[in-house]
Each structure stands twice: as structure tokens, then as C-alpha cells.
Design a protein around this motif. Sequence first.
Motif, mmCIF file in Angstrom:
data_model
loop_
_atom_site.group_PDB
_atom_site.id
_atom_site.type_symbol
_atom_site.label_atom_id
_atom_site.label_comp_id
_atom_site.label_asym_id
_atom_site.label_seq_id
_atom_site.Cartn_x
_atom_site.Cartn_y
_atom_site.Cartn_z
ATOM 1 N N ALA A 1 38.108 27.557 -38.033
ATOM 2 C CA ALA A 1 37.542 27.991 -36.761
ATOM 3 C C ALA A 1 38.063 29.355 -36.345
ATOM 4 C CB ALA A 1 37.868 26.976 -35.670
ATOM 5 N N ARG B 1 39.811 25.134 -23.728
ATOM 6 C CA ARG B 1 39.632 24.234 -24.878
ATOM 7 C C ARG B 1 38.899 25.006 -25.973
ATOM 8 N NH1 ARG B 1 40.911 18.699 -24.118
ATOM 9 N NH2 ARG B 1 42.029 18.560 -22.129
ATOM 10 N N GLY C 1 38.953 21.769 -37.140
ATOM 11 C CA GLY C 1 37.608 21.413 -36.695
ATOM 12 C C GLY C 1 37.553 20.636 -35.402
ATOM 13 N N ASP C 2 38.701 20.349 -34.783
ATOM 14 C CA ASP C 2 38.696 19.671 -33.491
ATOM 15 C C ASP C 2 38.185 20.658 -32.443
ATOM 16 O OD1 ASP C 2 39.119 18.334 -31.151
ATOM 17 O OD2 ASP C 2 41.297 18.130 -31.358
ATOM 18 N N ASP C 3 36.992 20.367 -31.853
ATOM 19 C CA ASP C 3 36.392 21.322 -30.928
ATOM 20 C C ASP C 3 36.859 21.148 -29.484
ATOM 21 O OD1 ASP C 3 35.145 18.996 -30.218
ATOM 22 O OD2 ASP C 3 33.099 19.676 -30.633
ATOM 23 N N ASP C 4 37.915 20.378 -29.263
ATOM 24 C CA ASP C 4 38.430 20.185 -27.906
ATOM 25 C C ASP C 4 39.952 20.309 -27.878
ATOM 26 O OD1 ASP C 4 37.568 19.821 -25.252
ATOM 27 O OD2 ASP C 4 38.258 17.761 -25.246
ATOM 28 N N TYR C 5 40.465 21.259 -28.674
ATOM 29 C CA TYR C 5 41.909 21.479 -28.710
ATOM 30 C C TYR C 5 42.378 22.051 -27.373
ATOM 31 C CZ TYR C 5 46.490 23.325 -30.031
ATOM 32 O OH TYR C 5 47.827 23.603 -30.074
ATOM 33 N N TYR D 1 40.210 32.883 -31.188
ATOM 34 C CA TYR D 1 39.410 31.659 -31.092
ATOM 35 C C TYR D 1 38.485 31.761 -29.885
ATOM 36 C CZ TYR D 1 42.814 29.729 -34.361
ATOM 37 O OH TYR D 1 43.619 29.508 -35.454
ATOM 38 N N ASN E 1 35.549 27.219 -25.717
ATOM 39 C CA ASN E 1 34.387 26.343 -25.575
ATOM 40 C C ASN E 1 34.150 25.940 -24.124
ATOM 41 O OD1 ASN E 1 34.141 26.407 -28.376
ATOM 42 N ND2 ASN E 1 35.446 24.610 -28.634
ATOM 43 N N THR F 1 38.067 25.286 -30.611
ATOM 44 C CA THR F 1 37.963 24.570 -31.885
ATOM 45 C C THR F 1 39.111 25.034 -32.771
ATOM 46 O OG1 THR F 1 35.554 24.489 -31.690
ATOM 47 C CG2 THR F 1 36.509 24.090 -33.881
ATOM 48 N N ASP F 2 39.986 24.095 -33.178
ATOM 49 C CA ASP F 2 41.168 24.497 -33.947
ATOM 50 C C ASP F 2 40.845 24.613 -35.437
ATOM 51 O OD1 ASP F 2 41.170 21.921 -35.022
ATOM 52 O OD2 ASP F 2 42.717 21.185 -33.669
#
Length: 468
Positions: free
Chosen positions: A2, A62, A68-72, A50, A53, A64-65
Motif C-alpha cells: 500500500a 486510517r 492490505g489492512d485498509d483500516d490501520y 500513505y 482513507n 491501508t497498511d
Amino acid sequence: MAKLNVVIPAVEVTVGDVTYRKVERKAQAGDIIRFDSETDVEEITSGGFYAVNRIDSFGDARITDDYGDDDYDTAGEDFDVYAPVNESTPETITFQGAKWRKVDRDVREGDAIKFTDEDRSSYVTESELYVVNYVDSLGDPEVSDDDGDDYDAGSDDYEVYEKVAVSTPQYREVKRKANVGERIKTVEEQHGDYHIGTQLTVINADRWGDGTGVSVKEVGAGLFHREYVVLEPVNAEPTKKAERLAVGDYARFVRDGATVMRTGDIVEILVVDSSDVPYRTKRLADGAEAWTQAVKLVHATEQEVAAAKRAALIAQFSVGDSVKLTVEDGKRPRFGYASVSNGDIGKVTRTSGDKIIVDFPTHDAWMADPTELTKLTAEEVAEIERKQAEEAKWAAIGRKVNEIKAGDVVQTYKEECGHPVGTVGIASRSGDASSIEVKVDGKMTFYHFVKLIVPVEQRFDTKEVDAA
């Protein structure tokens, strides 16, 4: 991955066809952020860019780390904020030793505004910039006017400016106690957790509760004050200390709280402790309570407190509520007596500004000040109606409640002086039913509990009958 690939010309970066410029404000959705080069987190790359989002309810960005976690959650992380550039040559103004860029967006706390309204107030100047202290729930900015007073610019025309970030600031090392969120550099080595010269972020300014050390985020350890120096930006303004509040003080939120509190809320201080979130507050509007940090509060003015208390008082009344007119002794109702009396019972039909509209039996749609009304429970209403019915029954025969006259026929409802309940006699004198003499079987007896059976005025046996 990401992480974004960017080209970096000074404080601008390019992602695809979009140019972003470094800004000194909190991150917003649509911005991009660049993490500190000292960041040591597995999910993100040190120094990486980054896209933001969204912003969560705590105000944290928040993203995407790298996995692929889009709510880091970036809470507690150090990063720079870059906003998309809408104009190729934006207008800039030098103000307070810094450059400010004109932007085409809604105003935010920390921005500056320039008034363009020809009919502007005499308390503000057209050519000057005014820093926005906070933005209220209606989106209106508040600034300090030329007299130093709070000024609501919601009805004015203005342009919005944001502060232009400069290149990476130079730091000076200062030997003092660090505050939460500041960067520090170690000057002693400790147990292999860190080496001399390691830069860390303070997350607790009172590690052991005795004021001798701090906690840091990167290694979850504590340092004594002798083991570090504070890194202060060379051109940074001195940190403004939060106002000290005491139990019983009233304060205004200048930033949203972590839970229920919002910018502009007026609260009372209930508890003060020595933690990093030292104040337990109660909102005047609805009684909601929450703990909060000192930096989110300032002392509320007397006018702000009075307005909040009055709004809370009005909010207590709802359509259909039963109320009693209760004006203080020696005072008249705010809007005149009209045809109502102190103590009258009515129902709320609506509110109008700072007035409560009440239907009283003697006057429909009567305007009352909320301080002149007492809200009644269903039980209180029932008791009042019972008393009113009792008074009306006695008034029909020209008497006060429980008023007995000599010659009335009465009956005991409690055993007294050897006579059982239900004994009937004749009252020998006038007075209150709780203490009246009666005659039974020709003898005087003192009854404490009697009730009226037949008023003397209606006794047939005492009436003289005219001869036919």
C-alpha cells in the motif's frame, strides 16, 4: 504493497497526476501522510507515504497498511500531512513570521481567515489575517478581534488561508521535563532498550506518578529526566500551557472529546486528578459526563455559562408536560399576570425561543419564562387534582375543607372515647374536624376524627314548618 511511490520536490510530492503540498494541520480524508523516518512498526514503512482513507471518531487517520489492512489506526504515530494542491499559483500572505496559502475549502481550526465583506464589523480589519481559534457546530469560525475579544465570523464573507509548511525543521536540545507528544533524545544508555542518541516520543509525562520520569511509545519503557533531552524545533513557538481548572469551574471544549463531548460544549468540572486525562466533566446541556485532556478545555465566560444553563432549563420541558406557575415571592411573571395566578396548573403546548407556551384553564397559549415553571410528575398532578376536587366539594356549601359548624351531624371514622367507628352525633361547636366536641346520647364527647354527614343548614329536624 500500500506504500505510495512519489517524487519529492522540496515540500511537494506527486502521486500520479496529483500534486500534494505539506501542510501544518491535522490529516483529512483525501490527504496523504508521510511517516517519520524513525518509525519502527511492522505494518508500515519508515518514511513511507500513505493515502488517508478516513478520519475516525477520535480524529485519527486510517490508512491501508503494507499488509492490505485498509483500516490501520495511526493513533500515536508521527507523520507529516500533505494536502492536494488545487491551484498552480495559490495566493500567499506572510503573517506572524510564516507564509499562509489561500485555499478553496471549508474553514478548519488553525486556519486563518481574511475578511472581504464591505459591511464587516468595526472590530475586524479587511487586510489582516485572523487565526481561527475554533469552528462551532454550525461550521462558523471564531477568531480574536482587534480588541482581543471572541468574534463569531459566521455571518461574514471571508477567504480561507492555511499555513504553508517549511522544510524539515532544525531542532535544539533542551534539558527540561518533556510533555506528552514531544520528541526526546536519549543521553544515557539503559539496559539495551535504546542507545545514546535514540529519538523517542513521549506518551506519558508522569511515568511513575511522582514526576520523575516519562514513558515512551517506541519501546514501551520509562526514562528518568536525567536520561534525555527534549528536541524543540528552532522556530517553534513556546508551548502554551493548558489552563488549570478546579472542581466547580465551568469550561468550554475547544476540540471534540474522545467520546460524547463536542467543540463548543459548556461543561462543569466534577473531578480533577493527576493523570494525563485529568478532568471529569458534565455537560450542562444534558448532564452527559466524560473524562478529557486539559488541552481540550478553556475557562468558559459567564455569558457562555448563563446561556448554556438557560438552554438546559428550556430543554427540560416537553410538549404535554404538566407544569405549575411558581413565581418567587415579590416577583411578577416575566410576561405579566394576564389571567393566570401563581400556583395555577397547565400543560406545555410548545416552546418559542426562550419562552414556554402553556395552556392554563383560565388562559390558552400563555407565555412563561422557564424559571417561573415547575415541572410536575403524574403523581403530583393526581394529588393536586384530588385536593382541588375536595376544595370544590366543600366550597359548594360555603366552607373550607373539613370545616365543621355547631349543629352539624357528624360520624366518627376512628374509635374514640369508647365510641366505635361509625358513631353518629351532633357537633356542639364550630371548628376543624380534627378536634371538635360532639354530643352523643345527650352527653358531650371529644372526638378527634369525625366526618361531616349533614350540614346544619340542611337538617330537616331543626327547620320550623309553617302551619297549613
